[in-house]
Every structure is written in structure tokens, then in C-alpha cells.
Design a protein around this motif. Structure first.
Motif, PDB file in Angstrom:
ATOM      1  N   GLY A   1       0.835  -1.190   0.000  1.00 29.24           N
ATOM      2  CA  GLY A   1       0.000   0.000   0.000  1.00 29.24           C
ATOM      3  C   GLY A   1       0.870   1.240   0.000  1.00 29.24           C
ATOM      4  O   GLY A   1       2.102   1.176  -0.019  1.00 29.24           O
TER       5      GLY A   1
ATOM      6  N   GLY B   1      -9.799  -2.575  -9.028  1.00 25.19           N
ATOM      7  CA  GLY B   1     -10.614  -1.804  -8.107  1.00 25.19           C
ATOM      8  C   GLY B   1     -12.066  -2.230  -8.098  1.00 25.19           C
ATOM      9  O   GLY B   1     -12.709  -2.299  -7.038  1.00 25.19           O
TER      10      GLY B   1
ATOM     11  N   VAL C   1     -13.178  -5.024  -5.661  1.00 24.38           N
ATOM     12  CA  VAL C   1     -13.158  -4.862  -4.207  1.00 24.38           C
ATOM     13  C   VAL C   1     -14.544  -5.119  -3.612  1.00 24.38           C
ATOM     14  O   VAL C   1     -15.541  -4.533  -4.049  1.00 24.38           O
ATOM     15  CB  VAL C   1     -12.669  -3.448  -3.819  1.00 24.38           C
TER      16      VAL C   1
ATOM     17  N   LYS D   1     -16.200  -5.564   0.389  1.00 23.94           N
ATOM     18  CA  LYS D   1     -15.956  -5.511   1.834  1.00 23.94           C
ATOM     19  C   LYS D   1     -17.274  -5.697   2.579  1.00 23.94           C
ATOM     20  O   LYS D   1     -18.344  -5.323   2.092  1.00 23.94           O
ATOM     21  CB  LYS D   1     -15.346  -4.158   2.221  1.00 23.94           C
TER      22      LYS D   1
ATOM     23  N   GLU E   1      -9.814   4.465   5.432  1.00 23.47           N
ATOM     24  CA  GLU E   1      -9.183   3.378   4.696  1.00 23.47           C
ATOM     25  C   GLU E   1      -9.696   3.410   3.262  1.00 23.47           C
ATOM     26  O   GLU E   1     -10.898   3.278   3.026  1.00 23.47           O
ATOM     27  CB  GLU E   1      -9.512   2.030   5.342  1.00 23.47           C
TER      28      GLU E   1
ATOM     29  N   GLU F   1      -9.080   2.073  -0.930  1.00 24.79           N
ATOM     30  CA  GLU F   1      -8.493   1.043  -1.774  1.00 24.79           C
ATOM     31  C   GLU F   1      -9.030   1.212  -3.187  1.00 24.79           C
ATOM     32  O   GLU F   1     -10.241   1.346  -3.385  1.00 24.79           O
ATOM     33  CB  GLU F   1      -8.833  -0.357  -1.246  1.00 24.79           C
TER      34      GLU F   1
ATOM     35  N   ILE G   1      -4.018   4.048   2.007  1.00 22.42           N
ATOM     36  CA  ILE G   1      -4.459   3.748   0.652  1.00 22.42           C
ATOM     37  C   ILE G   1      -3.806   2.454   0.201  1.00 22.42           C
ATOM     38  O   ILE G   1      -2.584   2.335   0.164  1.00 22.42           O
ATOM     39  CB  ILE G   1      -4.111   4.882  -0.330  1.00 22.42           C
ATOM     40  N   MET G   2      -4.638   1.473  -0.137  1.00 21.12           N
ATOM     41  CA  MET G   2      -4.153   0.220  -0.696  1.00 21.12           C
ATOM     42  C   MET G   2      -4.353   0.263  -2.204  1.00 21.12           C
ATOM     43  O   MET G   2      -5.383   0.720  -2.693  1.00 21.12           O
ATOM     44  CB  MET G   2      -4.905  -0.967  -0.093  1.00 21.12           C
TER      45      MET G   2
ATOM     46  N   THR H   1      -4.754  -1.239  -6.011  1.00 22.86           N
ATOM     47  CA  THR H   1      -5.215  -2.364  -6.806  1.00 22.86           C
ATOM     48  C   THR H   1      -4.628  -2.235  -8.208  1.00 22.86           C
ATOM     49  O   THR H   1      -4.171  -1.168  -8.606  1.00 22.86           O
ATOM     50  CB  THR H   1      -6.747  -2.390  -6.918  1.00 22.86           C
TER      51      THR H   1
END
Length: 731
Positions: A101, A216, A219, A221, A375, A377, A403-404, A406
Motif C-alpha cells: 500500500g 478496483g 473490491v 468488503k 481506509e 483502496e 491507501i491500498m 489495486t
């Protein structure tokens, strides 16, 4: 091994520590992308933990390298670890990769852009591998009580020839981690490379083709909601009012509210370019339900006086073509006097429209904002810039924002501008739930951040013997001139003048693959071809004469190209394509251009099938220094060529009453499979120079090579892009 040496700055980029459970961790503050999944059956040490920004050497000799840089298809997740593995002298099959990240303390330049990833990380990555290798050798030397100079390495094993001893890296990794970091290390001579220069498969290939989550849009969650936005239909409009009640009762719709991604008092960055910061957000359970609510939502926008249209842009840019700049960007010699005394003056004007980025994966981002942290991503080319903006908008410290990264389904410069990430964060904060913001294709194509519309006028002065006396270029564009005043033919003509003009607009623009070069190469090289024809010279010979002048007696001091390397790719493509040997029914065009520190020359063969051109073959010569991964490099070159052909031939964004007329692929024309070249053959110059840019340089020159070939096929010079439209045929 050569005696090439490099200094090791311990404080800035190298940290060493013992791994939990054994092994060695090397942290690289300058380490760029690299990635590799373990091969089937590869045993990974159970004691390893996921530590950002560290190279890990397991006790069984397996090497893991974190991948900090964004991956947008340029294949750095394969090429970068190849560089580390080369200097580490490890078995490539024992290299594993993990995506890191954002971490600005441990990494530098976590950016995907400018074709700079390999170029800027070349020495650092090599030093990473070489430093680790040296420390492992020192640990073995201590264990065996022998001089380190007597040791050699191969495939992750250390050998002592005179005693016959050998030991794997994993067995000495823990001891090596306790040693002093060497002040300098030796790097391999390129002639000794075993991994660099060989083709290796894309490390994400299996995941891509089997549909495993990488992008992206993948993703998902727990508790996540889908968000979409409504923005003004006309550039320059702002939000006036909206009726949330009429859609809140629709299935799956939970919240509707306004956000402002550019409130007063917030210092925005260049990467926050956004024509529509005032938006209406819809939050709900599923993409389909939110999309239906968006269609039903009633929003009132403020009216705009004199909304922009393409006809207005055309007229304004044309007016600037007849206006001298207040100050020239560059003037060599006395171009005014040279033009006055010329026997013949050639004058041509070239134009290009706005272009959308049209990435396969529309803009999207995940955000989960709570009271004390955020958080994020998603697919972003500039994560550090995004974090600064998000922190400012949320009223947080940067340390509170993570920030992760992708993998990205295309970027082309669009994802340099992270407004969609900021919007996701603001929506999550206001909604009080984690959200994934998803743009529709229409959102993406009408939001702006386009390749600007450009126009450029060229003039060339010739004497009675058709010698080139003077050269003049004047360029204008929306939000900036496209002219590079220090590029060819600057330095090759005694009397030279370059001028800039800038046209303001409500329409937001930004970097588009090979910024400015994507237009200037077409205009410049088409004009050079026309000069060659007027002077009665072969197009390649004419260019080579200019390069020879730039080598022998260069004009000016700021020429940003190497004329010898420029001429080199032109000579190579001339040889490989068999230039000068006519083939009945085939029409040829040539072009050569320098950008992103690399040189590309191309020859295009076109065959006319009735009134429709068919591109039979493209010959491409490239000087980008050492090629790390040849197959991946060819993929980049071929992709740029197809991309350049498609946009030059077919693509355009036009405006009427402030709105883009093309809002999806039903009206925005892209190249089709049947229109791509039947064959592309690429040749790389083997000169041993450190690597330069590769992701963008093949796109600009293909447009002019094609235009020049089409002229020979049809007898018509092309002065405007796109060359054809959906309802027209060339000629």
C-alpha cells in the motif's frame, strides 16, 4: 563480476532487521513495483509476516519483494523483480511478490506515469539486490572463516570453490541481517546478465485470465454500499437543487445528498483537476438499484452564459494561429530575415480534437471513513497526492489515511487525477458507511480531464536550391500549448522560432498517453515529410541530413535529444523495412520521434481496399536502452501503436452548448480488431545504455507514419484528426 560500484545510502533507503522466525528483511525506500505469485508447490515459510516495503529472504531461500508502485498494465510487477533478482543472483522461480500500500516513509515515487518506473529505479533496484547478495556472502565468509573475495554465488547458493563448500541464502539470512550495511557494492556488468534481457511471463497473467480479484471494481468488503454521482451536464454549471425524496423510496436506495470536493479553504493539488466538484451522491445496496435511482433523480443546475462549443474552440485556436506570441519560447538566428529572403515558404496547419481516456475499467474507489481514520483502496496512479487531498477534505492528518493499491484496468493518464478517490472518501464520511464509488461509462466520458484540443502552424523557408533556411512553429491548445521548443528540428536549422499560445476553458483537461507528444509527433513529422517532397528528397534521407547537421554543428544549447541515437533508429527501421524497394499495391510512410527519453522510428505499409485503407504491417525501431523483459517490451510497443492508430483515425470528443456530444462508445469511435495492423515487427537497439521510457514513446510517431502512408495511397495530405469518422471513408 565487473567493478562497477554504487554507494549504499543506509539512512535513505536501506534498513536491515532479523525476521520473526528467521530470515532477513531488507527495506527499500526507493523500491519500485515487482510482483510474482509462488509457483505450484513452492513452499513459503510460515513464519513470514506481511511487512510493507521489505524484501524478505526466507530460511528456505525463497525471496519476497513488496511492490509499492501502481500497476496499470505496463508490466512493472514483472520487470522490476527481475532487476532485483538479477543482482541478488537468485533463482527466478523462487521470487514471490506482494502488493504494498501507500507508504511515503518507506517508499519514494509511488507513481505510475511518464514512462519513468524502470528508468528512475534502475540503479536503486540493482543496488538492492547487490547489497543483499554482498551481506549474505559476508555471513557465509564468517561462518567458514574465509575471505569473502573467495566466494561466488549462483541461483541463490554461495560457493567456496577451494573447499568445495556451498550454502543456500536461507541458511545465512538471519546472520546476514545482523551485519553492517556495506558502504558500496559491486554491480554486474550487463554482459553477465542472466535474467535481465530474457522474456518472463506476466506475474499476474493467471489471475487476470481466470478472473481472480485484482482490480478496483473487484473490491468487496463487509457492510459496503455502492455509491454513484450525478454531475452537471454542461461544463461551467454548478449545483442549484435536487429532490431526494422522489428516489429514497426506490428499492435499495438508502441515502441521497450533495458533496463538494473542492470547498473553500482547501489547498488543492495539480492532481485534483476536476471540472465538477459539486455533486449529488446516491448510496444504496447494489449497482443496479443505485443506477436506476440516479436515472430517476431530478437535479437542477445553474445556467451558464455562453456555453462552449467545438466551433468556438476552432475559431479561437485559428485566431491564435495568426497571432505572434508576446515572447517566443525559442529563437535561433534571425528567422524573420530568413523568411523574408526565402525563395519559397511552405505553410501548413494541423489540428486535433479533445480525446477521452476511455479506460476499460471506469473510475471507482472504495472508502471506509470513521471518526479517527480513513481506509481507501482502488486504482490510482498518484496515491500520495490522493492521500494529501483526502486528509485535507476530511480534516485528518495524513497518517490517519491509508491507501491500498489495486491493479488498474487502464490508466493512460486519467488515473493521475484522483477526484474519484476523494469523492469516495467524502461520500463514506457523510453516509457513515463504507462505500465503493462506481462511475458509469457516461460519468467517466463526460466528466472531463480530456486530452486537450490542439492546433499548430508550421512554416518552412527554402532557398532557390531547396535548402531549408528557417523553421517556425506556433502552437495553441486548451489549457496550454503543445509545442516542445527544444525538440527536433530545433538544433538542426540555423534560423528557428517556436511560440506558445494558451486558450482558457471551463472544460478540464489532463495528461493523456504521451502528453502533447501524442499530437506534436503527428504534426511535426507530417510537415517534415511534406518539406522533403517539395525539396525532391527521400523522406528518410532528408531527416538523416538534418540529424547530421544537429550532430556536426548543433544550433543552440538546449536541444533535448541525441541526434546520433535519433538517426540510429531511423537507419535501423530503414534497413529492416527494406525502404526504397517498392511493392505494387503497398504505400509506405515513415516517422521518427523522441519523447520520454527514448527514440522510435516507424514505417507503415498501407493497402487500399477500395476507398478503405488496410494497414498491412508496421516496422518499429526503438532505442530505449537496456530492455529488461523483451516480450513485455514488445507488448508495450504494440499496444502504443494500435492505440495511436485508433485515436488518430477515429476518435474525437466534440461539444455543443457546453456538453460533450459523445457520451459512450455508441458515438465515441475506437479502433476495431479488424482495423489493427496485420503485423507489427519491433527491433530494439542494443547499446547497453541504462533503460529509458517505454510505455508511451511508440504512440506519437505512428500517427504521422500512417498519415504519410495514406498520402501516398490517396494523394491527399491529412491536416486534421481524426482522419476518418464513423460515417465517412478516407478520400
Amino acid at each position: 563480476m565487473s567493478t562497477i560500484k554504487t554507494a549504499v545510502n543506509r539512512r535513505s533507503f536501506l534498513k536491515v532487521s532479523a525476521a520473526a522466525g528467521g530470515g532477513m528483511l531488507l527495506g527499500f525506500g526507493w523500491l519500485s513495483s515487482c510482483a510474482r505469485e509462488p509457483e505450484t508447490g513452492l513452499e513459503i515459510p510460515e513464519s513470514w509476516t506481511d511487512i510493507n516495503a521489505f524484501l524478505k529472504i526466507g530460511d528456505n531461500g525463497v525471496v519476497t519483494i513488496m511492490s509499492p508502485n501502481p500497476e496499470i498494465g505496463q508490466n512493472v510487477k514483472t520487470s522490476m523483480p527481475m532487476i532485483v533478482a538479477e543482482e541478488l543472483d537468485v533463482d527466478w522461480q523462487k521470487v514471490v511478490v506482494e502488493q504494498a500500500g501507500l507508504d511515503t516513509e518507506k517508499f519514494t515515487r509511488q507513481v505510475a506515469g511518464g514512462s519513468q518506473s524502470i528508468r528512475q529505479s534502475w540503479k536503486s533496484l540493482r543496488t538492492a539486490g547487490a547489497t543483499a547478495r554482498r551481506m549474505l556472502m559476508e555471513a557465509a565468509a564468517k561462518e567458514w572463516d574465509v575471505p569473502v573475495s573467495e566466494l561466488t554465488t549462483e541461483q541463490g547458493t554461495i560457493h567456496h570453490k577451494s573447499s568445495g563448500k556451498s550454502i543456500g541464502y536461507g541458511a545465512v539470512a538471519t546472520a546476514a541481517a545482523t551485519l553492517e550495511v556495506p558502504e558500496e557494492v559491486e554491480l554486474k556488468d550487463p554482459k553477465d546478465f542472466k535474467i535481465i534481457g530474457t522474456s518472463r511471463k506476466n506475474v499476474d497473467a493467471r489471475e487476470i485470465v481466470t478472473g481472480k480479484p485484482l482490480f478496483g471494481l473487484d473490491v468487496q468488503k463487509e457492510g459496503m454500499r455502492i455509491a454513484m454521482i450525478a454531475h452537471p451536464p454542461v461544463f461551467g454549471q454548478k449545483l442549484k437543487s435536487f429532490n431526494a425524496e422522489e428516489v429514497l423510496n426506490m428499492p435499495g436506495v438508502e441515502q441521497v445528498f450533495a458533496i463538494n470536493a473542492a470547498p473553500e479553504g482547501i489547498e488543492l493539488q495539480w492532481s485534483d483537476t476536476n471540472a465538477f466538484p459539486e455533486l449529488v451522491a446516491i448510496v444504496g445496496r447494489s449497482t443496479w438499484e443505485v443506477m436506476q435511482a440516479k436515472k430517476a433523480l431530478s437535479v437542477e443546475w445553474e445556467t451558464v452564459e455562453s456555453p462552449e462549443s467545438s466551433a468556438d474552440h476552432e475559431a479561437a485556436l485559428s485566431e491564435l494561429m495568426d497571432k505572434a506570441a508576446d515572447e517566443p519560447a525559442r529563437r535561433d538566428g534571425d528567422p524573420g530575415k530568413a523568411f523574408q529572403g526565402a525563395t519559397k515558404v511552405i505553410e501548413r496547419t494541423y489540428a486535433a480534437p479533445f480525446l477521452a481516456h476511455n479506460t476499460l475499467e471506469p473510475m471507482n474507489f472504495y472508502a471506509n471513513v470513521t471518526a479517527d481514520k480513513a481506509e481507501l483502496e482502488g486504482p490510482i496512479q498518484t496515491p500520495a497526492s490522493l492521500r494529501k487531498t483526502v486528509a485535507a477534505l476530511l480534516g485528518m492528518e495524513e497518517a490517519q489515511v491509508s491507501i491500498m493499491l489495486t491493479r488498474m484496468g487502464g490508466g493512460f493518464g486519467r488515473r493521475l487525477y484522483g477526484n474519484f478517490g476523494s469523492e469516495a472518501a467524502l461520500i463514506s464520511q457523510k453516509a457513515g458507511v463504507p462505500v465503493k464509488l462506481v462511475y458509469t461509462r457516461e460519468d467517466d466520458m463526460t466528466q472531463g480531464t480530456y486530452r486537450p484540443a490542439y492546433k499548430v502552424k508550421y512554416r518552412a523557408a527554402l532557398d532557390a536550391d531547396n535548402n531549408l533556411l528557417a523553421f517556425h512553429v506556433r502552437g495553441a491548445g486548451v489549457h496550454g500549448s503543445p509545442v516542445f521548443e527544444n525538440r527536433f528540428p530545433a538544433g538542426a536549422v540555423a534560423h528557428y522560432l517556436a511560440e506558445h499560445h494558451d486558450l482558457g476553458s471551463n472544460i478540464s483537461t489532463g495528461a493523456w498517453r504521451a502528453p502533447r507528444s501524442n499530437f506534436m509527433a503527428y504534426a511535426e513529422q507530417a510537415f517534415i515529410d511534406e518539406i522533403a517532397e517539395v525539396t525532391g528528397q527521400d523522406p528518410i534521407d532528408f531527416r538523416l541530413q538534418l540529424f547530421e547537421k544537429a550532430q556536426q554543428s548543433p544550433v543552440g544549447e538546449n536541444n533535448d535529444y541525441d541526434a546520433a541515437r535519433y538517426a540510429g533508429v531511423l537507419k535501423l527501421v530503414k534497413e529492416k523495412a527494406g525502404w526504397g524497394k517498392p511493392t505494387p499495391g503497398l504505400h509506405r510512410g515513415v516517422s521518427a520521434y523522441y519523447c520520454h527519453n527514448s527514440y522510435v522510428a516507424q514505417v507503415v505499409d498501407v493497402e487500399m481496399q477500395g476507398s478503405t485503407p488496410r494497414i498491412k504491417k508496421v516496422w518499429c525501431a526503438v532505442d530505449c536502452g537496456i530492455v529488461v523483459n523483451p516480450d513485455a517490451a514488445r507488448n508495450q510497443i504494440e499496444g502504443g501503436i494500435v492505440d495511436g492508430i485508433g485515436h488518430a483515425m477515429y476518435s474525437a470528443i466534440t461539444f455543443k452548448n457546453g456538453s460533450p456530444e459523445q457520451q459512450n462508445f455508441d458515438r465515441y469511435r475506437l479502433i476495431r480488431n479488424s482495423e489493427a495492423p496485420l503485423e507489427i515487427e519491433t527491433f530494439f537497439v542494443d547499446n547497453g545504455i541504462d533503460p529509458t521510457g517505454l510505455g508511451e514513446p511508440s504512440l506519437p510517431p505512428i500517427q504521422s507514419a500512417l498519415a504519410n502512408a495514406l498520402y501516398r495511397a490517396t494523394g491527399q495530405r491529412i491536416y486534421r484528426q481524426p482522419f476518418v469518422s464513423e460515417n465517412e471513408v478516407l478520400g
